[in-house]
Design a protein around this motif. Structure first.
Motif, PDB file in Angstrom:
ATOM      1  N   PHE A   1      84.861  72.452   2.560  1.00  0.00           N
ATOM      2  CA  PHE A   1      84.148  71.458   3.369  1.00  0.00           C
ATOM      3  C   PHE A   1      83.514  70.400   2.470  1.00  0.00           C
ATOM      4  CE2 PHE A   1      80.138  70.041   5.376  1.00  0.00           C
ATOM      5  CZ  PHE A   1      80.683  69.359   6.452  1.00  0.00           C
ATOM      6  N   ILE A   2      82.874  70.832   1.396  1.00  0.00           N
ATOM      7  CA  ILE A   2      82.252  69.897   0.457  1.00  0.00           C
ATOM      8  C   ILE A   2      83.319  69.030  -0.198  1.00  0.00           C
ATOM      9  CG2 ILE A   2      80.825  69.690  -1.614  1.00  0.00           C
ATOM     10  CD1 ILE A   2      79.334  70.773   0.852  1.00  0.00           C
ATOM     11  N   ASN A   3      84.429  69.634  -0.564  1.00  0.00           N
ATOM     12  CA  ASN A   3      85.523  68.859  -1.167  1.00  0.00           C
ATOM     13  C   ASN A   3      86.097  67.839  -0.190  1.00  0.00           C
ATOM     14  OD1 ASN A   3      85.378  70.137  -3.691  1.00  0.00           O
ATOM     15  ND2 ASN A   3      86.630  71.831  -2.961  1.00  0.00           N
ATOM     16  N   GLN A   4      86.172  68.201   1.079  1.00  0.00           N
ATOM     17  CA  GLN A   4      86.654  67.260   2.087  1.00  0.00           C
ATOM     18  C   GLN A   4      85.678  66.104   2.272  1.00  0.00           C
ATOM     19  OE1 GLN A   4      87.230  70.034   5.302  1.00  0.00           O
ATOM     20  NE2 GLN A   4      89.447  70.108   4.965  1.00  0.00           N
ATOM     21  N   LEU A   5      84.378  66.386   2.177  1.00  0.00           N
ATOM     22  CA  LEU A   5      83.391  65.309   2.264  1.00  0.00           C
ATOM     23  C   LEU A   5      83.589  64.319   1.124  1.00  0.00           C
ATOM     24  CD1 LEU A   5      80.098  67.212   3.216  1.00  0.00           C
ATOM     25  CD2 LEU A   5      81.595  65.868   4.716  1.00  0.00           C
TER      26      LEU A   5
ATOM     27  N   LYS B   1      72.918  67.085   7.219  1.00  0.00           N
ATOM     28  CA  LYS B   1      73.186  66.343   8.458  1.00  0.00           C
ATOM     29  C   LYS B   1      74.660  66.423   8.818  1.00  0.00           C
ATOM     30  CE  LYS B   1      69.666  62.777   7.813  1.00  0.00           C
ATOM     31  NZ  LYS B   1      69.469  61.341   7.566  1.00  0.00           N
ATOM     32  N   MET B   2      75.514  66.231   7.826  1.00  0.00           N
ATOM     33  CA  MET B   2      76.954  66.266   8.083  1.00  0.00           C
ATOM     34  C   MET B   2      77.410  67.662   8.492  1.00  0.00           C
ATOM     35  SD  MET B   2      78.505  63.693   5.237  1.00  0.00           S
ATOM     36  CE  MET B   2      77.234  63.563   4.000  1.00  0.00           C
ATOM     37  N   MET B   3      76.803  68.686   7.913  1.00  0.00           N
ATOM     38  CA  MET B   3      77.134  70.055   8.305  1.00  0.00           C
ATOM     39  C   MET B   3      76.773  70.299   9.770  1.00  0.00           C
ATOM     40  SD  MET B   3      75.957  72.178   4.887  1.00  0.00           S
ATOM     41  CE  MET B   3      75.160  73.364   5.896  1.00  0.00           C
ATOM     42  N   ARG B   4      75.588  69.832  10.182  1.00  0.00           N
ATOM     43  CA  ARG B   4      75.178  70.015  11.585  1.00  0.00           C
ATOM     44  C   ARG B   4      76.118  69.266  12.529  1.00  0.00           C
ATOM     45  NH1 ARG B   4      70.073  69.608   9.199  1.00  0.00           N
ATOM     46  NH2 ARG B   4      69.887  67.417   9.753  1.00  0.00           N
ATOM     47  N   LEU B   5      76.475  68.049  12.162  1.00  0.00           N
ATOM     48  CA  LEU B   5      77.395  67.288  13.002  1.00  0.00           C
ATOM     49  C   LEU B   5      78.747  67.987  13.110  1.00  0.00           C
ATOM     50  CD1 LEU B   5      76.658  63.658  11.742  1.00  0.00           C
ATOM     51  CD2 LEU B   5      76.151  64.565  14.010  1.00  0.00           C
ATOM     52  N   HIS B   6      79.213  68.495  12.001  1.00  0.00           N
ATOM     53  CA  HIS B   6      80.544  69.115  11.973  1.00  0.00           C
ATOM     54  C   HIS B   6      80.558  70.486  12.653  1.00  0.00           C
ATOM     55  CE1 HIS B   6      84.587  69.891  10.545  1.00  0.00           C
ATOM     56  NE2 HIS B   6      84.180  71.023   9.993  1.00  0.00           N
TER      57      HIS B   6
ATOM     58  N   ASN C   1      85.048  66.411  14.149  1.00  0.00           N
ATOM     59  CA  ASN C   1      86.000  66.540  13.052  1.00  0.00           C
ATOM     60  C   ASN C   1      85.637  65.581  11.920  1.00  0.00           C
ATOM     61  OD1 ASN C   1      86.896  64.015  13.860  1.00  0.00           O
ATOM     62  ND2 ASN C   1      88.765  64.782  14.805  1.00  0.00           N
ATOM     63  N   LEU C   2      86.322  65.722  10.795  1.00  0.00           N
ATOM     64  CA  LEU C   2      85.951  64.946   9.610  1.00  0.00           C
ATOM     65  C   LEU C   2      86.163  63.450   9.799  1.00  0.00           C
ATOM     66  CD1 LEU C   2      87.183  67.435   6.925  1.00  0.00           C
ATOM     67  CD2 LEU C   2      84.841  66.702   7.304  1.00  0.00           C
ATOM     68  N   GLU C   3      87.162  63.046  10.556  1.00  0.00           N
ATOM     69  CA  GLU C   3      87.367  61.628  10.822  1.00  0.00           C
ATOM     70  C   GLU C   3      86.196  61.075  11.642  1.00  0.00           C
ATOM     71  OE1 GLU C   3      89.702  63.962  11.428  1.00  0.00           O
ATOM     72  OE2 GLU C   3      91.221  63.481   9.932  1.00  0.00           O
ATOM     73  N   GLY C   4      85.785  61.834  12.654  1.00  0.00           N
ATOM     74  CA  GLY C   4      84.641  61.435  13.462  1.00  0.00           C
ATOM     75  C   GLY C   4      83.355  61.466  12.667  1.00  0.00           C
ATOM     76  N   LEU C   5      83.233  62.449  11.794  1.00  0.00           N
ATOM     77  CA  LEU C   5      82.070  62.556  10.926  1.00  0.00           C
ATOM     78  C   LEU C   5      81.961  61.332  10.019  1.00  0.00           C
ATOM     79  CD1 LEU C   5      79.780  64.485  10.074  1.00  0.00           C
ATOM     80  CD2 LEU C   5      81.355  65.422   8.396  1.00  0.00           C
ATOM     81  N   ASP C   6      83.078  60.888   9.504  1.00  0.00           N
ATOM     82  CA  ASP C   6      83.109  59.683   8.665  1.00  0.00           C
ATOM     83  C   ASP C   6      82.615  58.479   9.459  1.00  0.00           C
ATOM     84  OD1 ASP C   6      83.671  57.975   6.490  1.00  0.00           O
ATOM     85  OD2 ASP C   6      85.738  57.677   7.158  1.00  0.00           O
ATOM     86  N   ALA C   7      83.100  58.327  10.669  1.00  0.00           N
ATOM     87  CA  ALA C   7      82.694  57.192  11.505  1.00  0.00           C
ATOM     88  C   ALA C   7      81.212  57.272  11.873  1.00  0.00           C
ATOM     89  CB  ALA C   7      83.556  57.137  12.769  1.00  0.00           C
TER      90      ALA C   7
END
Length: 97
Positions: A22-26, A53-58, A64-70
């Protein structure tokens, strides 16, 4: 950079019970910066709140990671705009007085 300003990804993931992938994907999405020192991977201590924050969102909201990026980029933009509004309000007060 001193290691004191860094936290091992392995330690972080063990503490929060998340996979290291997960961290590597971030990092792949350029949401965080991973520092490599002596063949170990670290994240900056200053990034821990953002990663949480990103962990809670995910994980909690199933984004998903694309949505997390946005979402993350939009949140950063909102913070920037709020800071700009505060700055402009302060400048405006100087002219009002």
């Amino acid at each position: 950079m001193e290691v004191i300003d860094l936290i091992s990804i392995t330690t972080f993931c063990t503490h929060y019970n998340v996979p290291t992938t997960f961290i590597n994907q971030l990092e792949d999405y350029e949401l965080i910066e991973i520092v490599v020192s002596e063949q170990d991977q670290y994240i900056k201590v200053t990034q821990i709140n953002e990663v949480e924050k990103m962990m809670r969102l995910h994980y909690d909201l199933n984004i998903n990671l694309e949505g997390l990026d946005a979402v993350y980029n939009l949140l950063k933009r909102v913070e920037t705009l709020q800071s700009e509004i505060t700055s402009l309000n302060n400048k405006l007060r100087l002219y009002e007085d």
